[in-house]
Design a protein around this motif. Structure first.
Motif, PDB file in Angstrom:
ATOM      1  N   GLU A 318       0.826  -1.207   0.000  1.00  0.00           N
ATOM      2  CA  GLU A 318       0.000   0.000   0.000  1.00  0.00           C
ATOM      3  C   GLU A 318       0.857   1.252   0.000  1.00  0.00           C
ATOM      4  O   GLU A 318       1.860   1.342   0.714  1.00  0.00           O
ATOM      5  N   LYS A 319       0.455   2.217  -0.799  1.00  0.00           N
ATOM      6  CA  LYS A 319       1.120   3.530  -0.828  1.00  0.00           C
ATOM      7  C   LYS A 319       0.583   4.379   0.311  1.00  0.00           C
ATOM      8  O   LYS A 319      -0.620   4.369   0.595  1.00  0.00           O
ATOM      9  N   ILE A 320       1.470   5.115   0.974  1.00  0.00           N
ATOM     10  CA  ILE A 320       1.082   5.956   2.103  1.00  0.00           C
ATOM     11  C   ILE A 320       1.115   7.399   1.643  1.00  0.00           C
ATOM     12  O   ILE A 320       2.164   7.967   1.391  1.00  0.00           O
ATOM     13  N   GLU A 321      -0.071   7.980   1.514  1.00  0.00           N
ATOM     14  CA  GLU A 321      -0.197   9.364   1.051  1.00  0.00           C
ATOM     15  C   GLU A 321      -1.122  10.136   1.976  1.00  0.00           C
ATOM     16  O   GLU A 321      -2.282   9.771   2.136  1.00  0.00           O
ATOM     17  N   ILE A 322      -0.604  11.176   2.607  1.00  0.00           N
ATOM     18  CA  ILE A 322      -1.433  12.020   3.475  1.00  0.00           C
ATOM     19  C   ILE A 322      -2.363  12.848   2.622  1.00  0.00           C
ATOM     20  O   ILE A 322      -1.930  13.483   1.676  1.00  0.00           O
TER      21      ILE A 322
END
Length: 322
Positions: A318-322
């Motif tokens: 999973e990509k972690i993007e705020i």
């Protein structure tokens, strides 16, 4: 319109975390999160070692949280945090401290995460032959079971902080017995309604090609987090009490013990009072910069946990993007 000090985790879902954050920004209030480890002398020492430059460029980190087997049975099998839907995933309920500390130490954005884990042992199919629904029901294996409620709560008188008990005997003993006969803490650990994992691993990619791993494990006789940090010019090994810092350039090693160098006068390794002191000063002066564990600082580490859970369920990266 109030300033808030929030126990961790912030909320049960990422959407709820964002709603709290957005409202705090709109109202201009100070909101802090009880990431007390940031304020403990040991964790501050590790941060200082990293910032000193002795390690060179950070390359990777291994971080380990041993929950301890009785603690696991008390809090996450029999206790309040046993079901994800009722409280939080265990990664948030227990280990969002660790997500926060790793992000604080590495001081780079987290980019990707993958995670595996499950509820392997505390299940009805693993119940020993002769066991019963409760430890007080004549269980044939109670005397040798490491999770015997009779031994943990009544005989050893440990893990009683969730019981409402009188101070004096024999009333206290009678109340403990009533709790394990009738309450949730007397249930067989193999016959509860728990669903949170008892072991979980994470692999994380941070900016600047820094990698990190995290292990949360129920099945240890000990507790106290363990960490290894590897840099281009040195490394660190620590266990919440002792640190060993090795300088590759000189070959010198620094041994540091928290009890020899600090006064631990509150819980969580001395972090509790440190947090409260900074919180009171921040509110008194209306200056959120006096806090280390602000809501803004906690958002990304919470997202790391939410994305790790998504990865665990979907077996995905999973990509972690705020």
């Amino acid at each position: 319109g109030y300033d808030l000090l929030l126990e961790k985790p912030i909320a049960q879902t990422w959407q709820e975390c964002k709603e709290i954050f957005d409202l705090a920004e709109k109202e201009g209030r100070i909101v802090a999160v009880c990431h007390v480890l940031r304020y403990s002398p040991y964790y501050k020492k590790v941060k200082a070692v990293i910032e000193s430059g002795v390690l060179g460029e950070m390359v990777s980190m291994q971080h380990f949280e041993p929950i301890q087997h009785v603690h696991m049975s008390h809090s996450f099998v029999r206790g309040n945090w046993r079901r994800e839907a009722d409280t939080n995933p265990i990664l948030l309920a227990k280990s969002c401290h660790d997500m926060d500390i790793m992000r604080w130490w590495i001081d780079r954005p987290a980019e990707y995460v993958s995670s595996f884990g499950s509820l392997k042992w505390f299940r009805k199919e693993n119940a020993p032959q002769g066991s019963t629904a409760r430890c007080t029901d004549g269980c044939a294996v109670e005397a040798e079971c490491p999770y015997s409620a009779k031994r943990i709560y009544f005989e050893n008188r440990t893990w009683l902080h969730h019981f409402d008990l009188p101070e004096n005997e024999p009333e206290r003993g009678q109340a403990i017995w009533k709790n394990i006969e009738e309450g949730p803490y007397g249930r067989c650990v193999y016959r509860c309604d728990n669903d949170v994992p008892d072991h979980q691993v994470l692999s994380l990619q941070f900016a600047d090609d820094i990698t990190a791993t995290f292990n949360m494990e129920a099945f240890t006789h000990y507790h106290g987090r363990r960490t290894r940090i590897m840099g281009s010019m040195g490394d660190v090994v620590g266990d919440e009490k002792d640190l060993l810092v090795t300088n590759f350039r000189t070959g010198e090693q620094e041994h540091w013990n928290v009890h020899e160098n600090t006064a631990l006068d509150s819980g969580h390794g001395g972090g509790d009072w440190g947090l409260v002191r900074d919180w009171l000063q921040a509110v008194d002066q209306q200056d959120g910069n006096l806090l280390t564990s602000t809501l803004a600082a906690s958002m990304e580490s919470h997202l790391m946990a939410f994305m790790a859970e998504k990865s665990r369920h979907n077996r995905s990266v999973e990509k972690i993007e705020i």
